[in-house]
Scaffold this motif. Structure first.
Motif, PDB file in Angstrom:
ATOM      1  N   ASP A   1      15.361 -88.209 -27.296  1.00 26.61           N
ATOM      2  CA  ASP A   1      15.209 -86.946 -26.563  1.00 26.61           C
ATOM      3  C   ASP A   1      15.050 -85.847 -27.603  1.00 26.61           C
ATOM      4  OD1 ASP A   1      15.180 -84.716 -25.046  1.00 26.61           O
ATOM      5  OD2 ASP A   1      17.111 -85.027 -24.068  1.00 26.61           O
TER       6      ASP A   1
ATOM      7  N   ARG B   1       8.189 -79.612 -19.666  1.00 31.03           N
ATOM      8  CA  ARG B   1       7.719 -80.299 -18.463  1.00 31.03           C
ATOM      9  C   ARG B   1       6.227 -80.064 -18.226  1.00 31.03           C
ATOM     10  NH1 ARG B   1      12.832 -79.199 -14.304  1.00 31.03           N
ATOM     11  NH2 ARG B   1      14.233 -80.700 -15.290  1.00 31.03           N
TER      12      ARG B   1
ATOM     13  N   ARG C   1       4.868 -86.900 -21.897  1.00 30.85           N
ATOM     14  CA  ARG C   1       4.586 -86.305 -20.573  1.00 30.85           C
ATOM     15  C   ARG C   1       3.184 -85.688 -20.489  1.00 30.85           C
ATOM     16  NH1 ARG C   1      10.433 -83.640 -18.787  1.00 30.85           N
ATOM     17  NH2 ARG C   1      11.559 -85.614 -18.717  1.00 30.85           N
TER      18      ARG C   1
ATOM     19  N   ARG D   1      16.585 -90.315 -15.846  1.00 30.68           N
ATOM     20  CA  ARG D   1      15.219 -90.249 -15.311  1.00 30.68           C
ATOM     21  C   ARG D   1      14.614 -91.646 -15.240  1.00 30.68           C
ATOM     22  NH1 ARG D   1      15.942 -85.535 -13.479  1.00 30.68           N
ATOM     23  NH2 ARG D   1      16.095 -83.795 -14.927  1.00 30.68           N
TER      24      ARG D   1
HETATM   25  O1  LIG Z   1      16.535 -81.047 -21.385  1.00 28.12           O
HETATM   26  C1  LIG Z   1      16.993 -82.018 -20.778  1.00 28.12           C
HETATM   27  O2  LIG Z   1      17.990 -81.917 -20.008  1.00 28.12           O
HETATM   28  C2  LIG Z   1      16.395 -83.386 -21.027  1.00 28.12           C
HETATM   29  O3  LIG Z   1      15.529 -83.398 -22.129  1.00 28.12           O
HETATM   30  C3  LIG Z   1      15.697 -83.878 -19.767  1.00 28.12           C
HETATM   31  O4  LIG Z   1      14.624 -83.050 -19.468  1.00 28.12           O
HETATM   32  P1  LIG Z   1      14.095 -82.994 -17.975  1.00 28.12           P
HETATM   33  O5  LIG Z   1      15.186 -82.327 -17.154  1.00 28.12           O
HETATM   34  O6  LIG Z   1      12.823 -82.189 -18.038  1.00 28.12           O
HETATM   35  O7  LIG Z   1      13.852 -84.410 -17.521  1.00 28.12           O
END
Ligand SMILES: O=C(O)[C@H](O)COP(=O)(O)O
Ligand SMILES: Nc1ncnc2c1ncn2[C@@H]1O[C@H](COP(=O)(O)OP(=O)(O)OP(=O)(O)O)[C@@H](O)[C@H]1O
Length: 404
Positions: free
Chosen positions: A20, A66, A122, A159
């Motif tokens: 991440d 996103r 993404r 996710r």
């Molecule tokens: O920032 C976050 O909480 C994680 O990287 C997950 O990202 P997301 O909520 O866009 O899935």
């Protein structure tokens, strides 16, 4: 050369690591991007380091922000890959796509112990698709780049996405060091917390967080409620809350929690005073904070922080705690006039004699903004939504798939 837990000898193997690396970036006047907090990159280093040291050809896959399934320059992982290289102290190759020609050439060019980062996963619609077949087809392409998979992106394990879930169905897989460490801390919180166990909840995503209360009422000894959640509880108790954040459809749920807490001897601590203003802070308007009793919020005001009496009461409730979980700021901490409640709680957490865990992007950011030393907290989770869903008792797809 070397073994990696569950995968055997990884020397010479291509290992896909889901990290991440979703870090905050700030656009610069020259068009570049600066990373404002590299905590998640630093937290991803140990697994990548260990695999590279074991002779693996490490292929890192991650998301940033996103984007809607198509490339967008502002969400490129290029600056993140550069920072990872600095932290690793070795060159990190960067592929300008995730599974296309660039990715394939980059991976093919890796030697043993070398590391590459693929462009934002993404940017591909298959990653987040709700359609199993579409996600699966994309996971097939990801899996074709590697011989094994290591899941280390704790912030995304809640996710059900191709690079988190589906790819693990297609390759020999193992849990990364970060995910293992995060789960271990959260497991201690849920299974055998030392008592008193106090949970502090705040923030603005009220409906997201009410589910946590449901689960925690059976576990924690005290629940301290601040932030935007307060007003739905105050209203549920029969008080007027003016223009404050309110989730009308959750009033009955809050009432049922208050009743259950009373029945089971769990203490729900609500603020007794509130810092209000007549408008939400914005632009150059100078805030006009005013402290009022929690049961006397004027009709034209909105609550933006817990008051000083409540801050002291929350700190006192935390003083003898042996386990604390805190998610969500107590007020609009981004504005100095409404940051004192969050400061009081953060300060109290630094003094806890036991395990103190902070979960959530904004809570972690508040700690940094208010000038606290991160090492004064027992554990700052890299996952907001993920840690909450774990505490709620929900099954996390990215963990479940590794265990099956
Ligand atoms: O920032 C976050 O909480 C994680 O990287 C997950 O990202 P997301 O909520 O866009 O899935
Ligand atoms: N009384 C309030 N009214 C409105 N907003 C509030 C109030 N108190 C806190 N907030 C806001 O809540 C936001 C943080 O809430 P959130 O629920 O997102 O926290 P988090 O769980 O730490 O973060 P994340 O879920 O993003 O990981 C902050 O931006 C803060 O300004």
């Amino acid at each position: 050369m070397g073994e990696y837990a569950g995968l055997g000898d990884v020397a010479g193997k291509r290992v896909l690591v889901r990290s991440d690396l979703n870090v905050p970036l700030e656009a610069q006047p020259d068009g570049g991007q600066t990373i404002t907090d590299d905590k998640r990159i630093r937290a991803s280093v140990p697994t990548i380091r260990e695999l590279a040291d074991a002779g693996a050809r490490v292929v890192v896959v991650a998301h940033l922000g996103r984007p809607k399934g198509a490339p967008e320059e502002r969400y490129s992982l290029r600056p993140v890959a550069a920072r990872l290289g600095e932290l690793l102290g070795q060159e990190v190759a960067f592929a300008t796509d995730t599974v296309g020609d660039s990715a394939q050439e980059t991976v093919a060019g890796l030697g043993d112990g070398q590391v590459a980062v693929l462009e934002n996963v993404r940017f591909n619609p298959g990653e987040t698709s709700k359609d199993d077949a579409e996600r699966g087809a994309f996971a097939d392409q990801l899996a074709a780049l590697a011989d094994a998979f290591v899941s280390d992106g704790f912030g995304v394990v809640h996710r059900k996405q191709a690079s988190v879930y589906d790819v693990a169905l297609r390759l020999p897989h193992a849990m990364g060091k970060l995910v293992a460490a995060e789960i271990e801390v959260l497991r201690r919180l849920t299974e055998s917390p030392e008592r008193p166990y106090v949970v502090v909840l705040g923030g603005s995503k009220v409906s997201d967080k009410l589910g946590v209360i449901d689960n925690l009422l059976g576990k924690a000894d005290k629940l301290l409620i601040g932030g935007g959640m307060v007003f739905t509880f105050l209203k549920a108790e029969g008080h007027e809350v003016g223009k404050s954040l309110l989730e009308e459809d959750q009033l009955d749920t809050c009432r049922s929690y208050l009743q259950r807490a009373a029945d089971t001897g769990v203490e729900i601590v609500l603020p007794t005073d509130i810092v209000v203003d007549t408008e939400f802070p914005s632009g150059d308007r100078e805030p006009q904070p005013q402290v009022v009793a929690a049961d006397a919020i004027p009709a034209d005001a909105l609550g933006l922080d817990i008051g000083p009496e409540s801050g002291a009461a929350f700190a006192a409730a935390l003083a003898d705690a042996r386990t604390v979980f805190w998610n969500g700021p107590m007020g609009v901490f981004e504005v100095d006039a409404f940051a004192e409640g969050t400061r009081a709680v953060a300060e109290a957490l630094t003094k806890v004699d036991g395990l103190s865990v902070v979960g959530g992007g904004d809570s972690a950011a508040a700690i940094v903004r208010l000038g606290f030393d991160e090492s004064a907290f027992g554990h700052i989770s890299t996952g907001g939504g993920a840690s909450l869903e774990y505490l709620e008792g929900k099954e996390l797809p990215g963990i479940k798939v590794l265990e099956d």
